[in-house]
Design an enzyme around this catalytic site. Structure first.
Site, mmCIF file in Angstrom:
data_model
loop_
_atom_site.group_PDB
_atom_site.id
_atom_site.type_symbol
_atom_site.label_atom_id
_atom_site.label_comp_id
_atom_site.label_asym_id
_atom_site.label_seq_id
_atom_site.Cartn_x
_atom_site.Cartn_y
_atom_site.Cartn_z
ATOM 1 N N ASN A 198 1.277 6.302 -10.374
ATOM 2 C CA ASN A 198 -0.012 6.115 -11.032
ATOM 3 C C ASN A 198 -1.129 5.715 -10.075
ATOM 4 O OD1 ASN A 198 -1.857 5.330 -13.425
ATOM 5 N ND2 ASN A 198 -1.618 3.390 -12.321
ATOM 6 N N ALA A 222 -8.845 18.166 -6.730
ATOM 7 C CA ALA A 222 -7.885 18.967 -5.979
ATOM 8 C C ALA A 222 -6.566 18.229 -5.770
ATOM 9 C CB ALA A 222 -8.489 19.366 -4.632
ATOM 10 N N LYS A 244 -5.285 15.986 -7.749
ATOM 11 C CA LYS A 244 -4.586 15.911 -9.022
ATOM 12 C C LYS A 244 -4.021 17.271 -9.436
ATOM 13 C CE LYS A 244 -4.995 11.541 -9.980
ATOM 14 N NZ LYS A 244 -3.813 10.675 -10.136
ATOM 15 N N TYR A 303 -11.018 14.703 -5.381
ATOM 16 C CA TYR A 303 -10.175 14.022 -6.364
ATOM 17 C C TYR A 303 -9.465 15.039 -7.261
ATOM 18 C CZ TYR A 303 -8.967 11.259 -10.490
ATOM 19 O OH TYR A 303 -8.300 10.695 -11.546
ATOM 20 N N ASP A 305 0.861 -1.180 0.000
ATOM 21 C CA ASP A 305 0.000 0.000 0.000
ATOM 22 C C ASP A 305 0.894 1.225 0.000
ATOM 23 O OD1 ASP A 305 -1.754 2.069 0.401
ATOM 24 O OD2 ASP A 305 -2.757 1.171 2.137
#
Length: 257
Positions: A93, A159, A161, A157, A66
């Site tokens: 990724n 924000a 990225k 999400y 993780d």
């Protein structure tokens, strides 16, 4: 481990770490690098899916971890050194997404997205720095073309990225004197399991895909292999003058007003 950029060695023998390699874009990226002769550490939380990624490609080494856990970055880099001999290319990724409008955003979902999408790339890249510097290596962050406009229900999400884009450009400046390149690839709508991972049922995924196709001038959703092609080519020695860019690969969605 490898020769300098432009020496003709290409990607053969390069040590590549790909996070989120169990499905979707990450799996396609791992396959694309392995098919170019690179040695790949395929990282993800699900061991079974990682072994599916590695099936038939002996150059891929699955490693279940993780990346967002406190011990994750060190364990991943140690595995890369053990299995590959170092880190020449790091592909950040791994991603998680939870859909919710303001007013219904849950703290646990928010913390998970920030930890996976933003903090994990930060601390994994930091952990890998000595090896990347020794290799004059490359970091490529997978972000999203969707953060160029508002995206209702996906503020957290988007924000994370957007912040990763900022890290990409800042690291490019910080690390250039150390011979490390940093770039980003920002996919548009792509046929991946991310909708299911976001908690959508089959009907919800179908509606999402229809909305996505309607926004893309090319009239279709992209395939993971189409994104992987750009990551592989940005990592090539021939791309050694490219750093600090975040490349949208979105079927033209970003130019629609």
């Amino acid at each position: 481990m490898t020769g300098p950029a432009g020496d003709g060695t290409g990607l053969t023998g390069r040590a590549v770490v790909v996070t989120g390699a169990g499905t979707g874009i990450g799996r396609a990226v791992a396959h694309a690098f392995a098919d170019e002769g690179a040695r790949v550490l395929a990282v993800g939380r699900g061991a079974a899916r990682l072994h599916e990624t590695a099936d038939g490609r002996p150059g891929i080494h699955p490693f279940a971890a993780d990346v967002s856990a406190p011990e994750g970055p060190r364990a991943i880099v140690e595995a890369a050194v053990r299995e590959l001999g170092g880190v020449d290319v790091l592909i950040n990724n791994a991603v998680t997404m939870r859909s919710a409008p303001l007013g219904r955003i849950e703290p646990d979902d928010t913390h998970r997205q920030v930890a996976t999408n933003l903090l994990a790339p930060l601390f994994l890249t930091q952990e890998a720095l000595p090896h990347l510097e020794a290799a004059k290596g490359t970091v490529i962050n997978v972000t999203t073309a969707g953060n160029q406009r508002g995206w209702p229900g996906h503020s957290v999400y988007g924000a994370t990225k957007t912040a990763l884009d900022f890290l990409t450009r800042t690291w490019a400046l910080e690390l250039a004197p150390r011979g490390i390149r940093v770039a980003g690839v920002a996919p548009g709508p792509v046929e991946t399991p991310i909708g299911e991972h976001a908690g959508l049922d089959a009907e919800g995924v179908a509606r999402l895909r229809e909305r996505q196709r309607a926004r893309v001038p090319l009239g279709r959703v992209g395939q993971p292999e189409e994104i992987a092609w750009w990551l592989v080519n940005l990592a090539r020695p021939e791309a050694s003058y490219a750093t600090g860019l975040v490349l949208p690969v979105d079927g033209g969605a970003g130019v629609v007003f």
